[in-house]
Design a protein around this motif. Structure first.
Motif, mmCIF file in Angstrom:
data_model
loop_
_atom_site.group_PDB
_atom_site.id
_atom_site.type_symbol
_atom_site.label_atom_id
_atom_site.label_comp_id
_atom_site.label_asym_id
_atom_site.label_seq_id
_atom_site.Cartn_x
_atom_site.Cartn_y
_atom_site.Cartn_z
ATOM 1 N N GLN A 127 0.803 -1.215 0.000
ATOM 2 C CA GLN A 127 0.000 0.000 0.000
ATOM 3 C C GLN A 127 0.838 1.267 0.000
ATOM 4 O O GLN A 127 0.438 2.283 -0.576
ATOM 5 N N THR A 128 2.034 1.229 0.600
ATOM 6 C CA THR A 128 2.861 2.444 0.633
ATOM 7 C C THR A 128 3.231 2.895 -0.774
ATOM 8 O O THR A 128 3.052 4.065 -1.143
ATOM 9 N N SER A 129 3.733 1.966 -1.593
ATOM 10 C CA SER A 129 4.081 2.328 -2.978
ATOM 11 C C SER A 129 2.838 2.535 -3.840
ATOM 12 O O SER A 129 2.812 3.406 -4.705
ATOM 13 N N LEU A 130 1.802 1.730 -3.587
ATOM 14 C CA LEU A 130 0.559 1.861 -4.343
ATOM 15 C C LEU A 130 -0.024 3.258 -4.198
ATOM 16 O O LEU A 130 -0.440 3.886 -5.185
ATOM 17 N N LEU A 131 -0.050 3.770 -2.974
ATOM 18 C CA LEU A 131 -0.638 5.086 -2.752
ATOM 19 C C LEU A 131 0.194 6.179 -3.420
ATOM 20 O O LEU A 131 -0.359 7.144 -3.962
ATOM 21 N N GLY A 132 1.546 6.040 -3.367
ATOM 22 C CA GLY A 132 2.382 7.027 -4.042
ATOM 23 C C GLY A 132 2.140 7.051 -5.544
ATOM 24 O O GLY A 132 2.037 8.120 -6.153
ATOM 25 N N LEU A 133 2.019 5.862 -6.142
ATOM 26 C CA LEU A 133 1.773 5.780 -7.578
ATOM 27 C C LEU A 133 0.384 6.285 -7.950
ATOM 28 O O LEU A 133 0.215 7.048 -8.914
ATOM 29 N N ARG A 134 -0.612 5.863 -7.174
ATOM 30 C CA ARG A 134 -1.979 6.278 -7.499
ATOM 31 C C ARG A 134 -2.141 7.783 -7.301
ATOM 32 O O ARG A 134 -2.893 8.436 -8.049
ATOM 33 N N ALA A 135 -1.439 8.343 -6.325
ATOM 34 C CA ALA A 135 -1.486 9.796 -6.129
ATOM 35 C C ALA A 135 -0.949 10.523 -7.357
ATOM 36 O O ALA A 135 -1.504 11.543 -7.790
ATOM 37 N N SER A 136 0.138 9.997 -7.928
ATOM 38 C CA SER A 136 0.685 10.610 -9.155
ATOM 39 C C SER A 136 -0.286 10.468 -10.317
ATOM 40 O O SER A 136 -0.485 11.404 -11.103
ATOM 41 N N ILE A 137 -0.922 9.294 -10.434
ATOM 42 C CA ILE A 137 -1.894 9.065 -11.512
ATOM 43 C C ILE A 137 -3.067 10.031 -11.400
ATOM 44 O O ILE A 137 -3.578 10.548 -12.399
ATOM 45 N N LEU B 280 -11.240 9.082 -3.965
ATOM 46 C CA LEU B 280 -9.940 9.533 -4.467
ATOM 47 C C LEU B 280 -9.776 11.033 -4.262
ATOM 48 O O LEU B 280 -9.673 11.810 -5.222
ATOM 49 N N GLU B 281 -9.743 11.446 -3.005
ATOM 50 C CA GLU B 281 -9.551 12.847 -2.651
ATOM 51 C C GLU B 281 -8.367 12.960 -1.683
ATOM 52 O O GLU B 281 -8.265 12.161 -0.744
ATOM 53 N N PRO B 282 -7.465 13.942 -1.874
ATOM 54 C CA PRO B 282 -6.306 14.060 -0.984
ATOM 55 C C PRO B 282 -6.670 14.171 0.488
ATOM 56 O O PRO B 282 -6.021 13.547 1.336
ATOM 57 N N TRP B 283 -7.696 14.952 0.823
ATOM 58 C CA TRP B 283 -8.040 15.131 2.235
ATOM 59 C C TRP B 283 -8.519 13.814 2.847
ATOM 60 O O TRP B 283 -8.206 13.513 4.012
ATOM 61 N N PHE B 284 -9.269 13.030 2.066
ATOM 62 C CA PHE B 284 -9.773 11.761 2.587
ATOM 63 C C PHE B 284 -8.642 10.750 2.722
ATOM 64 O O PHE B 284 -8.593 9.983 3.691
ATOM 65 N N TRP B 285 -7.733 10.744 1.760
ATOM 66 C CA TRP B 285 -6.579 9.860 1.875
ATOM 67 C C TRP B 285 -5.745 10.201 3.107
ATOM 68 O O TRP B 285 -5.239 9.318 3.798
ATOM 69 N N GLY B 286 -5.599 11.486 3.378
ATOM 70 C CA GLY B 286 -4.878 11.885 4.584
ATOM 71 C C GLY B 286 -5.545 11.355 5.837
ATOM 72 O O GLY B 286 -4.877 10.868 6.759
ATOM 73 N N MET C 184 -9.337 -2.619 11.481
ATOM 74 C CA MET C 184 -9.496 -1.218 11.091
ATOM 75 C C MET C 184 -8.573 -0.850 9.932
ATOM 76 O O MET C 184 -8.967 -0.148 8.989
ATOM 77 N N ALA C 185 -7.328 -1.339 9.969
ATOM 78 C CA ALA C 185 -6.383 -1.052 8.893
ATOM 79 C C ALA C 185 -6.838 -1.678 7.581
ATOM 80 O O ALA C 185 -6.679 -1.094 6.505
ATOM 81 N N SER C 186 -7.423 -2.868 7.651
ATOM 82 C CA SER C 186 -7.939 -3.544 6.459
ATOM 83 C C SER C 186 -9.059 -2.737 5.814
ATOM 84 O O SER C 186 -9.115 -2.584 4.585
ATOM 85 N N ALA C 187 -9.964 -2.203 6.630
ATOM 86 C CA ALA C 187 -11.059 -1.389 6.099
ATOM 87 C C ALA C 187 -10.546 -0.076 5.512
ATOM 88 O O ALA C 187 -11.028 0.392 4.473
ATOM 89 N N ALA C 188 -9.540 0.529 6.165
ATOM 90 C CA ALA C 188 -9.045 1.842 5.725
ATOM 91 C C ALA C 188 -8.460 1.800 4.319
ATOM 92 O O ALA C 188 -8.696 2.692 3.503
ATOM 93 N N ILE C 189 -7.695 0.742 3.998
ATOM 94 C CA ILE C 189 -7.076 0.700 2.671
ATOM 95 C C ILE C 189 -8.137 0.521 1.583
ATOM 96 O O ILE C 189 -7.993 1.056 0.483
ATOM 97 N N LEU C 190 -9.205 -0.205 1.867
ATOM 98 C CA LEU C 190 -10.284 -0.327 0.890
ATOM 99 C C LEU C 190 -10.919 1.025 0.596
ATOM 100 O O LEU C 190 -11.251 1.340 -0.553
ATOM 101 N N LEU C 191 -11.089 1.825 1.634
ATOM 102 C CA LEU C 191 -11.716 3.132 1.458
ATOM 103 C C LEU C 191 -10.847 4.078 0.624
ATOM 104 O O LEU C 191 -11.359 4.968 -0.055
ATOM 105 N N HIS C 192 -9.518 3.892 0.670
ATOM 106 C CA HIS C 192 -8.648 4.687 -0.215
ATOM 107 C C HIS C 192 -9.056 4.522 -1.677
ATOM 108 O O HIS C 192 -9.050 5.483 -2.450
ATOM 109 N N GLY C 193 -9.361 3.276 -2.047
ATOM 110 C CA GLY C 193 -9.680 3.000 -3.439
ATOM 111 C C GLY C 193 -11.049 3.467 -3.872
ATOM 112 O O GLY C 193 -11.340 3.514 -5.080
ATOM 113 N N LEU C 194 -11.897 3.812 -2.896
ATOM 114 C CA LEU C 194 -13.259 4.229 -3.219
ATOM 115 C C LEU C 194 -13.423 5.736 -3.290
ATOM 116 O O LEU C 194 -14.271 6.232 -4.043
#
Length: 403
Positions: free
Chosen positions: A25-35, A92-98, A80-90
């Motif tokens: 998820q660490t690299s995934l989020l960096g890449l998806r943020a760039s996309i 796609l807003e910087p404030w929500f990702w934070g 909780m961590a498992s649920a949080a990463i799923l919500l990242h993919g749903l």
């Protein structure tokens, strides 16, 4: 060592699965943020939010562990961590990702506090260095393997977010089926960062500095790769080599610190980290093999500093202080790591991609210089007097229990 492993295998398997998910998820989020077109500054702030949550998790978890035990806390925070990463993919807003990174950081800090206090209780004089090194190797191997999982699907789709969630959820299985977790103790002392600083300034400084450099390396490594034109597959290999270096060199560095003065080992690893990071900066844009070899060595010598700092701090603690010290050092690590991605992102904005290596070099130089300074302030603990974690009798998996 066999006894320690028998009482800790479930924890180590669970940590391995969680770190696979964390590495992905660490690299995934960096890449998806760039996309998605997030700015470098916004991405750095998102990555740093993880460590803001880390601070809260490291502060609140010890009290909860004392009330409900290690296994329940591990299970709750992992869910909780498992649920949080799923919500990242749903969303796609910087404030929500934070916000979600803050929740993830809270959960991971709690998991680390559980793991480190668990291992503290399971180690004895003969196994302390080996068990701690094995724990760190498991973390780094999991993180490294997680980078390679980037190739399973496209960062622009949901599949990698789902895979991360599955890995974190599976970590609950071995932990839920063991009875080997230590019992919470009423005798544990609280240690604030200030109190621990008085006992071991270098231990605190090393862990804070390790947080800065590790947060920068893991949080901004994928962004660095994107800026220098690496493909997704190449970024995954770059990040895997970074963490593989730490995984492979962790154990020999840990054994070296058990045989010689830890302060000398901290100075040595920091000096090598500085030199290698500066060489990597100067040699940017050269061959791929050289780039991968240098990041392997940068990770290999800089990331083990956290374990060295923990071990050095432990040399100056009473047995009743060690579990509280684990919580405090996780907190200190999080304080450092909160600033790491933001600081390095600012350097990258000012200097270009080379700011990635320059930031790591500056941080490691500060650790090494402080370690040298401490040698003039207090006589070090000799290798023969470096204290172990205290042993506690453990339990058995449920299928081996007698009625």
């Amino acid at each position: 060592m066999k006894s320690a492993l028998r009482h800790s295998w479930a924890l180590l398997v669970g940590i391995a699965l969680i770190m696979l998910g964390n590495g992905l998820q660490t690299s995934l989020l960096g890449l998806r943020a760039s996309i998605e077109g997030f700015s470098t500054g916004a991405t750095g702030a998102i990555m740093s939010a993880f460590y803001v949550g880390f601070l809260a998790g490291s502060t609140l978890t010890p009290k909860i562990v004392k009330d409900v035990g290690h296994i329940r806390v591990f299970a709750a925070w992992s869910s909780m961590a498992s649920a949080a990463i799923l919500l990242h993919g749903l969303i796609l807003e910087p404030w929500f990702w934070g916000l979600m990174r803050l929740v993830t950081g809270f959960c991971y800090a709690g998991v680390y506090v559980v793991a480190e206090s668990w291992l503290n209780d399971r180690a004895d004089n003969r196994t302390r260095g080996q068990l701690l090194s094995l724990y760190m190797v498991v973390q780094y191997v999991g993180l490294s393997g997680g980078q390679l999982l980037l190739n399973v699907g496209s960062p622009a789709e949901l599949v990698l977010f789902v895979l991360t969630s599955v890995l974190i959820s599976l970590a609950l299985v071995p932990i839920s089926l063991t009875t080997s977790a230590p019992q919470p103790s009423e005798e544990q002392e609280r240690l604030s960062p200030r109190a621990l600083w008085k006992l071991s300034p270098l231990g605190v400084m090393a862990c804070a500095g390790a947080g800065l450099s590790t947060g920068a390396l893991l949080g901004m490594g994928a962004v660095f790769g994107e800026e220098v034109g690496l493909s997704v597959a190449e970024i995954s290999i770059f990040m895997a080599m970074l963490i593989a270096g730490a995984a492979i060199l962790q154990f020999p560095i840990g054994r070296l610190s058990d045989r010689f003065a830890r302060r000398a080992v901290i100075v040595l690893t920091s000096a090598l980290s500085v030199a290698l990071a500066l060489v990597a900066w100067v040699m940017m844009g050269q061959s791929a093999a050289l780039t991968l070899g240098l990041i392997f060595l940068v990770g290999g010598f800089s990331m083990p500093v956290y374990a060295l700092g923990m071990a050095h701090a432990n040399d100056h603690l009473r047995p009743g202080q060690r579990v509280a010290a684990s919580s405090t050092l996780v907190l200190v690590f999080g304080l450092g790591a909160t600033a790491g991605p933001v600081g390095v992102a600012a350097l990258m904005d000012a200097m270009g991609p080379g700011g990635f290596y320059v930031g790591v070099a500056v941080i490691q130089a500060a650790i090494g210089l402080f370690a040298l300074y401490r040698t003039t302030q207090r006589e070090g603990v000799g290798a023969e007097l470096q204290k172990p974690y205290r042993p506690v009798v453990g339990g058995r998996p449920f299928w081996r229990r007698r009625p």
